[in-house]
Scaffold this active site. Structure first.
Site, PDB file in Angstrom:
ATOM      1  N   ASP A   1      -8.411  24.152  10.471  1.00  0.00           N
ATOM      2  CA  ASP A   1      -8.317  22.820   9.859  1.00  0.00           C
ATOM      3  C   ASP A   1      -7.307  21.988  10.650  1.00  0.00           C
ATOM      4  OD1 ASP A   1      -8.067  20.585   8.305  1.00  0.00           O
ATOM      5  OD2 ASP A   1      -7.701  21.651   6.427  1.00  0.00           O
TER       6      ASP A   1
ATOM      7  N   LYS B   1     -10.752  26.763   0.255  1.00  0.00           N
ATOM      8  CA  LYS B   1      -9.691  25.937  -0.342  1.00  0.00           C
ATOM      9  C   LYS B   1     -10.239  24.525  -0.486  1.00  0.00           C
ATOM     10  CE  LYS B   1      -7.081  23.788   3.424  1.00  0.00           C
ATOM     11  NZ  LYS B   1      -7.986  23.900   4.546  1.00  0.00           N
TER      12      LYS B   1
ATOM     13  N   ASP C   1      -5.821  -4.278   6.351  1.00  0.00           N
ATOM     14  CA  ASP C   1      -6.412  -4.090   7.674  1.00  0.00           C
ATOM     15  C   ASP C   1      -7.939  -4.052   7.662  1.00  0.00           C
ATOM     16  OD1 ASP C   1      -6.802  -1.690   6.433  1.00  0.00           O
ATOM     17  OD2 ASP C   1      -5.724  -0.476   7.906  1.00  0.00           O
TER      18      ASP C   1
ATOM     19  N   ARG D   1     -16.370  19.097  -0.848  1.00  0.00           N
ATOM     20  CA  ARG D   1     -14.937  18.852  -1.074  1.00  0.00           C
ATOM     21  C   ARG D   1     -14.108  20.121  -0.939  1.00  0.00           C
ATOM     22  NH1 ARG D   1     -13.468  16.512  -6.130  1.00  0.00           N
ATOM     23  NH2 ARG D   1     -15.213  17.595  -7.082  1.00  0.00           N
ATOM     24  N   MET D   2     -14.507  20.994  -0.021  1.00  0.00           N
ATOM     25  CA  MET D   2     -13.718  22.186   0.270  1.00  0.00           C
ATOM     26  C   MET D   2     -14.032  22.657   1.688  1.00  0.00           C
ATOM     27  SD  MET D   2     -15.642  24.985  -2.158  1.00  0.00           S
ATOM     28  CE  MET D   2     -17.414  25.242  -2.057  1.00  0.00           C
TER      29      MET D   2
ATOM     30  N   ASP E   1       0.844  -1.188   0.000  1.00  0.00           N
ATOM     31  CA  ASP E   1       0.000   0.000   0.000  1.00  0.00           C
ATOM     32  C   ASP E   1       0.880   1.238   0.000  1.00  0.00           C
ATOM     33  OD1 ASP E   1      -2.509  -1.091  -0.117  1.00  0.00           O
ATOM     34  OD2 ASP E   1      -2.706  -1.316   2.049  1.00  0.00           O
TER      35      ASP E   1
ATOM     36  N   THR F   1     -16.594  18.845   3.788  1.00  0.00           N
ATOM     37  CA  THR F   1     -17.554  17.740   3.680  1.00  0.00           C
ATOM     38  C   THR F   1     -17.289  16.986   2.385  1.00  0.00           C
ATOM     39  OG1 THR F   1     -19.257  18.972   2.472  1.00  0.00           O
ATOM     40  CG2 THR F   1     -19.307  19.105   4.894  1.00  0.00           C
TER      41      THR F   1
END
Length: 686
Positions: free
Chosen positions: A345, A399, A522, A383-384, A308, A379
């Site tokens: 963030d 962003k 996993d 997507r920002m 991975d 979210t």
């Protein structure tokens, strides 16, 4: 970090040596010796010479070998068996010491079983698979299971040795909990997944003690080879007796037994079991639990590694490395907006943006409250993320994914510069991820997020390539990004936009070409691929389904450990091969020591074969028998520690093994037997 159970005991540790000595005597029982055909022949020969000693004491024979010679040979033959037993007992003793440490982790606890909507307290051993229990802060988890409700911080140091607590929660790939670990915070409901005696800790103890150990395919094949050689030499020695009688050579039964024991491959025969046990022990000391020796051996034969990307090849946290402003936008303006959008963030990416702006552009983080700001969380739908400011004038800073920000800017009535697509493409080609930054209707620029490749990983892949092992990176990234990271990391191939079905198909394709495949996983969705792979290493933090599907469990949950697993497997196979080569090469020297000494008196023509110039036939036989016993005890540390691993191809390893252990296996006995012969003569024992 190693677990308490994985600390190796020193070979010279008195607590290890004393029980091993007792066990080596106990293993003289015919039932135990019969499991090893080579050593059983030595045991039978020792018994026969013991009978000859007693017979000569009771009724001396004029044609018998000197009593002192027969007694000495008999003692050293028994020592040969004892030394082989001792090697196995030491290897088992290390496992028993680890099992003792694991047993100390067991604590009798009372479980709070949840049944019919209410709690009831029952002893933990009374729990059965499917029962549900409640665990709160301070509670010991009473058994292995899956979190079905809640989230909690858990101390797993008793099992993994890692002091940092881990998060266990329902509904994801971090839902598995292990009996004996401690809940540090919050409350969870756990569904028990193992009956008493079948828990993870029980399996660890059973495997460490060797109760569940079965011979690997290579060990079985090697046993067949050793038995075949033993039968050949047994027939050869039996035919010597009538030949000696016909030729008038006085050949005693003691000499025939000594010749047989010296010719059969007693060195590898005596150490084979210890090598296998020590291989699993070395893996456990790396905090990897192998469900069988077959899995360890398969790791040494692996042709293809599926790795991975995240956590194995890269650090797993994308880091901000540069800011790229659009035409007409000042760098300071982009830096300020990127910082404001990231102050709240708490993701690693968000923190790295704040750090980049602070270190590169000397802008200290500001308090969002001072601007009466409202944080806009990320979210999956938008997507920002970003923030809305009120003072000194209203602003909406965002962003996020480039296409999401483009849609946002256009919805605000703004225009998107052509340079955006070009900059995004360059970042993608370099293996990075572009994040766009906008202030309302203005698109300010791009943040370059880079998935940092682990230091030294490329050199490690070079070592595997030298051994003929192919490495394949598995990632959910798009092909362009995957190709860039694959080039930087130095892997041979990659599988982009990977799905569980794609992983499984790749494994089957490789196996269809006759390749052995190893992988890590996993999640529940990894279970089919883990079960299909020849070596499937499941993470201890993963789901119960993943751990049951794999044939190894990494207690540290470190995907990079797969590389170490392969190295341990290679070392196990190399140790088998080199000691087998050394053992068979030994026989050549012992042949030149004993046969000329026995027949030189009647057949002077074979005198040139006595290249060691041994003092007498009795000294020659006794010296060879003593060397045959001592070499086993001298090689025990090598059998337990393993031959030094070197990342070379199969042909290079074969050449090195033949040169070092083949030629060395011939030279060492010549020197050793001659030295023993001189010493025996000096002290008057031969």
């Amino acid at each position: 970090m190693s677990s308490p159970a994985s600390k190796p005991a020193s070979l010279l540790d008195a607590s290890l040596l004393k029980p091993a000595m007792v066990d080596s005597l106990r293993k003289l029982h015919p039932r135990d010796v019969a499991r090893n055909p080579v050593m059983f022949v030595v045991w039978a020969g020792s018994l026969l010479t013991t009978v000859l000693v007693v017979k000569d004491l009771v009724a001396p024979r004029p044609d018998a070998a000197p009593l002192g010679f027969t007694v000495q040979v008999t003692l050293w033959l028994w020592f040969t068996v004892l030394f082989a037993n001792f090697a196995e007992a030491v290897a088992e003793g290390r496992g028993k010491a680890q099992a003792g440490a694991l047993r100390k982790m067991r604590k009798e606890t009372t479980a709070r079983r949840w049944k019919d909507g209410r709690e009831e307290r029952v002893p933990a051993p009374d729990l059965r698979k499917g029962d549900e229990v409640i665990c709160e802060a301070g509670d010991l988890i009473p058994g292995d299971g899956e979190v079905v409700e809640g989230i909690a911080s858990v101390d797993e140091s008793a099992i993994t040795g890692e002091s940092a607590p881990v998060i266990r929660e329902s509904g994801g790939d971090r839902s598995a909990v292990t009996g004996g670990t401690k809940v540090l915070s919050d409350r969870i409901r756990v569904r028990i997944s193992a009956n008493p005696g079948d828990s993870f800790l029980d399996r660890m103890i059973g495997l460490v003690e060797g109760a569940a150990r079965q011979k690997t395919p290579n060990e079985v094949a090697l046993h067949i080879l050793l038995v075949g050689l033993t039968l050949i030499f047994l027939l050869a020695c039996v035919t010597l007796v009538p030949l000696a009688l016909y030729s008038g050579v006085p050949l005693s039964g003691t000499a025939v037994v000594a010749l047989l024991v010296c010719l059969i491959p007693t060195t590898i025969g005596g150490l084979l079991s210890a090598i296998g046990i020590a291989g699993m022990d070395r893996l456990l000391r790396k905090n990897v639990l192998a469900m069988s020796g077959r899995a360890v051996e398969a790791a040494g034969d692996v042709d293809t590694l599926l790795l991975d990307k995240t956590g194995t090849i890269t650090l797993g946290n994308r880091m901000a490395t540069e800011l790229l402003p659009m035409p007409g936008v000042r760098m300071e303006e982009l830096a300020e907006a990127a910082q404001l959008a990231s102050l709240a963030d708490e993701t690693p990416e968000g923190r790295s943006i704040v750090t980049l702006v602070k270190d590169t552009y000397k802008m200290r983080p500001r308090e969002l409250q001072a601007h009466h700001a409202t944080f806009v969380p990320f979210t999956a739908q938008t997507r920002m993320s970003g923030c809305d400011l009120v003072d000194p004038h209203p602003r909406s800073i965002r962003k996020g994914a480039v296409d999401a920000i483009v849609t946002y800017v256009r919805s605000q009535g703004g225009a998107v510069p052509d340079e955006l697509a070009q900059a995004s493409g360059r970042i993608g080609d370099a293996g990075g991820t572009p994040l766009a930054v906008a202030d309302g209707a203005r698109l300010l620029g791009i943040i370059h997020l880079k998935d940092v490749v682990k230091g030294g990983i490329k050199e490690r892949f070079d070592r595997f390539r030298a051994m003929g092992i192919r490495t394949v990176m598995i990632t959910g990234d798009n092909p362009r990004t995957a190709a860039a990271i694959a080039r930087e990391a130095g892997v041979d191939d990659f599988l982009a936009e990977a799905t569980p079905e794609a992983k499984l198909a790749l494994i089957r394709t490789e196996q269809g070409r006759g390749k052995l495949v190893a992988m890590t996983g996993d999640g529940t969705n990894d279970a089919p691929a883990l079960a299909q792979a020849d070596v499937g290493v499941a993470m201890n933090t993963g789901t119960q389904a993943a751990k049951e599907a794999g044939n190894m469990v990494d207690l540290d949950s470190n995907p990079t450990k797969l590389l170490e697993v392969v190295e341990v497997g290679k070392q196990l196979l190399m140790t088998h091969g080199t000691l087998t080569t050394f053992s068979i090469a030994n026989d050549v020297a012992k042949y030149f020591a004993i046969l000329p000494a026995l027949f030189m008196g009647v057949f002077p023509q074979i005198a040139p074969l006595n290249v060691m110039g041994l003092s007498s036939p009795f000294s020659a036989v006794l010296s060879a028998v003593i060397f045959n016993a001592l070499i086993i005890i001298l090689l025990i540390p090598l059998a337990l520690k393993g031959v030094r691993y070197r990342p070379l191809g199969a042909e290079a390893l074969l050449r090195r093994s033949l040169l070092l252990y083949g030629v060395g296996g011939v030279i060492v006995p010549f020197v050793g037997i001659k030295v023993i012969d001189v010493l025996l003569g000096a002290v008057g024992l031969a």
